[in-house]
Motif scaffolding. Structure first.
Motif, PDB file in Angstrom:
ATOM      1  N   UNK A 208       0.762  -1.103  -0.053  1.00 53.17           N
ATOM      2  CA  UNK A 208      -0.005  -0.094   0.104  1.00 53.17           C
ATOM      3  C   UNK A 208       0.835   1.132  -0.066  1.00 53.17           C
ATOM      4  N   UNK A 209       1.668   1.392   0.972  1.00 52.97           N
ATOM      5  CA  UNK A 209       2.714   2.341   0.940  1.00 52.97           C
ATOM      6  C   UNK A 209       3.681   2.421  -0.402  1.00 52.97           C
ATOM      7  N   UNK A 210       4.073   1.464  -0.811  1.00 53.87           N
ATOM      8  CA  UNK A 210       5.012   1.546  -2.108  1.00 53.87           C
ATOM      9  C   UNK A 210       3.936   2.280  -3.204  1.00 53.87           C
ATOM     10  N   UNK A 211       2.751   1.694  -3.459  1.00 54.90           N
ATOM     11  CA  UNK A 211       1.783   2.116  -4.498  1.00 54.90           C
ATOM     12  C   UNK A 211       1.670   3.965  -4.078  1.00 54.90           C
ATOM     13  N   UNK A 212       1.602   4.245  -3.038  1.00 54.51           N
ATOM     14  CA  UNK A 212       1.225   5.575  -2.638  1.00 54.51           C
ATOM     15  C   UNK A 212       2.684   6.510  -2.967  1.00 54.51           C
ATOM     16  N   UNK A 213       4.045   5.689  -2.736  1.00 51.57           N
ATOM     17  CA  UNK A 213       5.045   6.569  -3.050  1.00 51.57           C
ATOM     18  C   UNK A 213       4.923   6.657  -4.597  1.00 51.57           C
ATOM     19  N   UNK A 214       4.767   5.565  -5.224  1.00 49.25           N
ATOM     20  CA  UNK A 214       4.774   5.771  -6.713  1.00 49.25           C
ATOM     21  C   UNK A 214       3.637   6.854  -7.321  1.00 49.25           C
ATOM     22  N   UNK A 215       2.762   6.713  -6.762  1.00 49.34           N
ATOM     23  CA  UNK A 215       1.603   7.742  -7.049  1.00 49.34           C
ATOM     24  C   UNK A 215       1.877   9.303  -6.735  1.00 49.34           C
ATOM     25  N   UNK A 216       2.893   9.572  -5.538  1.00 48.05           N
ATOM     26  CA  UNK A 216       2.964  10.850  -5.390  1.00 48.05           C
ATOM     27  C   UNK A 216       3.841  11.519  -6.387  1.00 48.05           C
ATOM     28  N   UNK A 217       4.576  10.631  -7.461  1.00 46.03           N
ATOM     29  CA  UNK A 217       5.367  11.177  -8.448  1.00 46.03           C
ATOM     30  C   UNK A 217       4.307  10.921  -9.716  1.00 46.03           C
ATOM     31  N   UNK A 218       3.577   9.818  -9.912  1.00 48.52           N
ATOM     32  CA  UNK A 218       3.192   9.521 -11.198  1.00 48.52           C
ATOM     33  C   UNK A 218       1.407   9.443 -10.750  1.00 48.52           C
ATOM     34  N   UNK A 230       4.400  16.170  -3.657  1.00 47.39           N
ATOM     35  CA  UNK A 230       4.409  16.748  -2.257  1.00 47.39           C
ATOM     36  C   UNK A 230       5.817  16.211  -1.452  1.00 47.39           C
ATOM     37  N   UNK A 231       5.729  14.685  -1.576  1.00 47.65           N
ATOM     38  CA  UNK A 231       6.978  14.076  -0.774  1.00 47.65           C
ATOM     39  C   UNK A 231       8.322  14.707  -1.241  1.00 47.65           C
ATOM     40  N   UNK A 232       8.379  15.041  -2.642  1.00 46.60           N
ATOM     41  CA  UNK A 232       9.619  15.427  -3.099  1.00 46.60           C
ATOM     42  C   UNK A 232      10.071  16.665  -2.843  1.00 46.60           C
ATOM     43  N   UNK A 233       8.823  17.577  -2.717  1.00 44.82           N
ATOM     44  CA  UNK A 233       9.126  19.007  -2.423  1.00 44.82           C
ATOM     45  C   UNK A 233       9.281  18.976  -1.016  1.00 44.82           C
ATOM     46  N   UNK A 234       8.693  18.224  -0.105  1.00 45.95           N
ATOM     47  CA  UNK A 234       9.100  18.431   1.173  1.00 45.95           C
ATOM     48  C   UNK A 234      10.418  17.725   1.769  1.00 45.95           C
ATOM     49  N   UNK A 235      11.197  17.116   0.792  1.00 39.14           N
ATOM     50  CA  UNK A 235      12.348  16.452   0.922  1.00 39.14           C
ATOM     51  C   UNK A 235      12.590  15.030   1.712  1.00 39.14           C
ATOM     52  N   UNK A 236      11.162  14.373   1.351  1.00 38.04           N
ATOM     53  CA  UNK A 236      11.056  12.996   1.855  1.00 38.04           C
ATOM     54  C   UNK A 236      11.583  12.129   0.653  1.00 38.04           C
ATOM     55  N   UNK A 237      12.526  11.341   1.305  1.00 35.95           N
ATOM     56  CA  UNK A 237      13.290  10.422   0.403  1.00 35.95           C
ATOM     57  C   UNK A 237      12.594   9.046   0.573  1.00 35.95           C
ATOM     58  N   UNK A 238      11.561   8.814  -0.613  1.00 30.07           N
ATOM     59  CA  UNK A 238      10.945   7.643  -0.603  1.00 30.07           C
ATOM     60  C   UNK A 238      11.474   6.593  -1.620  1.00 30.07           C
ATOM     61  N   UNK A 239      10.887   5.620  -1.856  1.00 33.14           N
ATOM     62  CA  UNK A 239      11.600   4.456  -2.653  1.00 33.14           C
ATOM     63  C   UNK A 239      11.699   4.990  -3.773  1.00 33.14           C
TER      64      UNK A 239
END
Length: 334
Positions: A208-218, A230-239
């Motif tokens: 679930x979280x991995x799909x969320x990570x992908x969707x934050x970009x795509x 949002x993750x990228x702009x907040x400096x969060x280093x996701x997968x």
């Protein structure tokens, strides 16, 4: 079977969960019901309560009063983590709606989160099963540890995939996992089945979280309910970013290092990173790992001695829906 059919099977029980949720945030202090209802009625599929009820019923238990109460409690714990995360991340939108933090302020968001956790613990404390109290307390501890680990690794591009998976197990998968365990425990199933369902919950939680990570970009803002990137702009280093950094050339690595330390990134930088993610097939890699966990979750069920094996299809549908969230948004964009 698809996820909508699973939701239909549990419609009556989930209605009772909603009633229990509303009853449990009633208070003479107006801010508590006002802010709680703003968050709790702002969308969401209630996947954690649904998993608890699904495991409970699949293990042969039809008396749902205790399960309904505990389903409310796990949702309250989840809601509290959202309220606290919104303060840490300075989030203004969630599921397309203004956040409690944005509407009432950070102090209110923290305190309402604390209230929901307190109410969840109080509800569970009435249960005579000491193990249920124990696993809930342990999960709350693991959730907080996950948040601290994430904070400690903020803007750190040296984090490994294994370290990141440990964070998302704690922050996301642990609560889905304990929802499954609790449903099995309330049905008083055997330890082998309880452990199998718990592992199923952990696997789909990571997926679930991995799909969320992908969707934050795509994805798109309409689908996410918040701005893309949002993750990228907040400096969060996701997968996706971890994989891109590992695959990148020396020059691209240097650019990523500069971006991740910049607190004022523009759409131009985000588009550039997304272009490279597509070039290096990073989103595909992230989704492939999510699919691996979904398939692993399904295999867990093979060792579960379910009293109502007809619900195996429902477990599969819940797992498949995690991947279909991304597939649906891709179709919508074409």
């Amino acid at each position: 079977m698809d996820f909508n059919k699973v939701a239909a099977l549990f419609k009556e029980d989930m209605t009772r969960v909603e009633e229990e949720i509303r009853r449990n945030y009633e208070s003479s202090i107006p801010l508590i019901p006002n802010a709680s209802s703003w968050l709790m009625e702002g969308g969401g599929k209630r996947i954690r309560p649904l998993l608890l009820l699904l495991c409970h019923r699949a293990c042969g238990e039809s008396h749902t009063e205790r399960a309904i109460k505990h389903a409310c409690s796990v949702e309250f714990i989840h809601a509290a983590t959202l309220l606290h995360d919104d303060v840490i991340d300075k989030t203004t939108l969630r599921r397309g709606h203004e956040t409690v933090r944005s509407k009432w302020g950070s102090d209110a968001s923290i305190l309402i989160g604390d209230y929901l956790i307190s109410q969840a613990i109080l509800n569970i404390a009435y249960d005579t099963n000491q193990r249920i109290v124990q696993i809930t307390a342990e999960t709350a501890k693991v959730l907080v540890e996950g948040g601290i680990m994430e904070l400690s690794n903020a803007r750190d591009l040296s984090i490994t995939q294994e370290q990141y998976l440990e964070i998302i197990y704690r922050k996301t998968a642990s609560l889905l996992s304990v929802s499954c365990r609790m449903g099995a425990m309330l049905a008083e199933t055997g330890p082998e089945t309880e452990d199998a369902l718990t592992a199923y919950g952990e696997d789909i939680g990571i997926a679930f979280q991995l799909v969320d990570d992908a969707m934050d970009y795509d994805s798109t803002e309409d689908i996410l309910g918040k701005p893309v990137g949002t993750d990228f702009k907040e400096g969060q280093v996701t997968l996706p970013l971890i994989i891109l950094y590992q695959k990148a050339s020396a020059s691209l690595k240097e650019e990523i290092e500069g971006f991740i330390q910049n607190e004022n990134l523009s759409k131009k930088e985000f588009d550039y990173i997304l272009e490279n993610m597509r070039k290096y097939k990073v989103i595909d890699d992230t989704l492939d790992l999510a699919k691996h966990y979904v398939e692993q979750a399904k295999k867990r069920l093979k060792v579960a001695s379910l009293q109502a094996p007809e619900y195996v299809e429902s477990f599969h549908a819940v797992a498949d829906n995690i991947i279909e969230r991304h597939a649906t948004q891709v179709i919508n964009q074409t």
